[in-house]
Design a protein around this motif. Structure first.
Motif, short mmCIF file in Angstrom:
data_model
loop_
_atom_site.label_atom_id
_atom_site.label_comp_id
_atom_site.label_asym_id
_atom_site.label_seq_id
_atom_site.Cartn_x
_atom_site.Cartn_y
_atom_site.Cartn_z
N ASP A 13 0.79 -1.20 0.03
CA ASP A 13 -0.16 -0.04 0.16
C ASP A 13 0.98 1.26 -0.16
N GLU A 14 1.93 1.22 0.45
CA GLU A 14 2.96 2.35 0.48
C GLU A 14 3.63 2.41 -0.90
N TYR A 15 3.80 1.49 -1.62
CA TYR A 15 4.43 1.63 -2.98
C TYR A 15 3.17 1.89 -3.90
N THR A 16 2.08 1.48 -3.81
CA THR A 16 1.08 1.37 -4.86
C THR A 16 0.25 2.36 -5.08
N GLN A 17 0.39 3.35 -4.01
CA GLN A 17 -0.71 4.40 -3.98
C GLN A 17 -0.91 5.22 -5.26
N ASN A 18 0.43 5.36 -6.07
CA ASN A 18 0.25 5.99 -7.51
C ASN A 18 1.12 4.95 -8.50
N GLY A 19 0.67 3.84 -8.25
CA GLY A 19 1.45 2.83 -9.30
C GLY A 19 1.10 1.59 -9.09
N GLY A 20 1.62 0.40 -9.65
CA GLY A 20 1.45 -0.98 -9.62
C GLY A 20 2.56 -1.65 -10.09
N ILE A 27 16.16 3.83 -7.21
CA ILE A 27 15.82 3.93 -5.81
C ILE A 27 16.44 5.17 -5.13
N LYS A 28 15.47 5.87 -4.13
CA LYS A 28 16.34 7.24 -3.79
C LYS A 28 16.24 7.32 -2.22
N TRP A 29 17.28 7.60 -1.54
CA TRP A 29 17.10 8.25 -0.12
C TRP A 29 17.44 9.53 0.05
N PHE A 30 16.73 10.43 0.99
CA PHE A 30 16.74 11.96 1.01
C PHE A 30 18.11 12.08 2.20
N VAL A 31 19.04 12.73 1.52
CA VAL A 31 19.93 13.14 2.50
C VAL A 31 19.88 14.45 3.38
N LYS A 32 19.92 14.26 4.73
CA LYS A 32 19.71 15.50 5.48
C LYS A 32 20.93 16.15 5.94
N GLU A 33 22.08 15.31 6.30
CA GLU A 33 23.21 15.84 6.57
C GLU A 33 24.24 14.79 6.12
N ARG A 34 25.52 15.19 6.01
CA ARG A 34 26.54 14.54 5.23
C ARG A 34 27.75 15.05 6.15
N PRO A 35 28.93 13.96 6.25
CA PRO A 35 30.05 14.54 6.91
C PRO A 35 30.91 14.93 5.61
N GLU A 87 20.11 9.44 -5.56
CA GLU A 87 19.44 8.84 -6.61
C GLU A 87 20.48 7.56 -7.00
N ILE A 88 19.76 6.38 -7.22
CA ILE A 88 20.62 5.27 -7.74
C ILE A 88 19.68 4.79 -8.81
N THR A 89 20.34 4.88 -10.06
CA THR A 89 19.69 4.19 -11.18
C THR A 89 20.33 2.71 -11.08
N LEU A 90 19.05 1.74 -11.10
CA LEU A 90 19.47 0.40 -10.92
C LEU A 90 20.17 -0.35 -12.11
N LEU A 157 12.36 4.14 10.08
CA LEU A 157 13.08 3.59 8.75
C LEU A 157 13.42 4.81 7.88
N PRO A 158 14.32 4.88 7.08
CA PRO A 158 14.44 5.92 6.25
C PRO A 158 13.56 6.12 4.98
N ILE A 159 13.32 7.21 4.93
CA ILE A 159 12.32 7.34 3.78
C ILE A 159 12.76 6.96 2.21
N ILE A 160 12.21 6.12 1.60
CA ILE A 160 12.55 5.76 0.19
C ILE A 160 11.61 5.96 -0.75
N GLU A 161 12.26 6.57 -1.90
CA GLU A 161 11.33 6.79 -3.04
C GLU A 161 11.67 5.85 -4.21
N PHE A 162 10.69 5.57 -4.94
CA PHE A 162 11.22 4.67 -6.23
C PHE A 162 10.73 5.56 -7.47
#
Length: 205
Positions: A13-20, A27-35, A87-90, A157-162
């Motif tokens: 249900d988290e993934y398919t709200q706007n798809g199938g 796949i993406k993770w949002f970076v808040k801070e980095r060293p 952002e990581i292209t598979l 958990l980290p927020i993931i975007e596909f």
């Protein structure tokens, strides 16, 4: 810690709200801070698999034998920018079936460690949707993790975007048949998010 791996369950249900169903290509993770330097965590192996699990029932990892290695990445400094998506292209797109939950496995394989890297996160209503393991010795962190190894359960958990390509003809779900006789049946189903452009075709055998 020098070496880390984690697993996270993404519900259907988290993934398919706007798809199938269809290929996941990014796949993406949002970076808040980095060293200041990323060489301590710049090597990632990412696996994606289908699962029926809603949560982890124990501190034992799910084996990755049925998951697919979708990316084996060595990042550069430009990849990690605070306030932007990583952002990581598979390398190999993952063909999502549209019905299962997703199991995301990340193995961080760069020696040494550094503090200061944080990703955007959220708290789940189920307290065991994520699991992680970390160690300073590479031999104590297998690649990939096996189902016999244990880790620490987490609910934050980290927020993931596909990103991906929606299948052109999505299958219906929840198909049921009532009033079944030797010559007929009344069928019902839940239509997919995007209906087939030419309607349905079906065959009864």
């Amino acid at each position: 810690w020098g070496y880390n791996y984690s697993q996270q369950i993404v519900l259907k249900d988290e993934y398919t709200q706007n798809g199938g169903a269809g290929n996941i290509t990014k796949i993406k993770w949002f970076v808040k801070e980095r060293p200041s330097a990323i060489t301590s965590f710049n090597k990632w192996k990412i696996y994606i698999g289908h699962t029926n699990l809603q949560s982890f029932s124990s501190t034992t990892f799910v084996g990755t034998a049925t998951s697919q290695l979708v990316a084996d990445v060595v990042f550069t400094e430009d990849n990690f920018v605070a306030g932007q998506w990583l952002e990581i292209t598979l390398t190999t797109p993952f063909n999502y079936d549209g019905n299962s939950n997703l199991l995301i496995t990340v193995f961080e394989d760069a020696a040494a460690y550094v503090s200061g890297l944080t990703f955007a996160k959220y708290s789940t209503t189920v307290s065991s949707r994520g699991i992680y393991r970390r160690n300073d010795t590479a031999s104590n962190v297998s690649n990939p993790p096996t189902s016999t190894q244990t880790g620490n359960i987490v609910s934050i958990l980290p927020i993931i975007e596909f990103e991906g390509n929606l299948a052109s003809c999505l299958r219906p779900s929840n198909i049921t048949g009532v009033s079944i006789t030797s010559s007929g049946v009344n069928l019902s189903w839940t239509a997919p998010v995007v209906l087939p452009s030419n309607g349905y075709e079906y065959e009864v055998r």
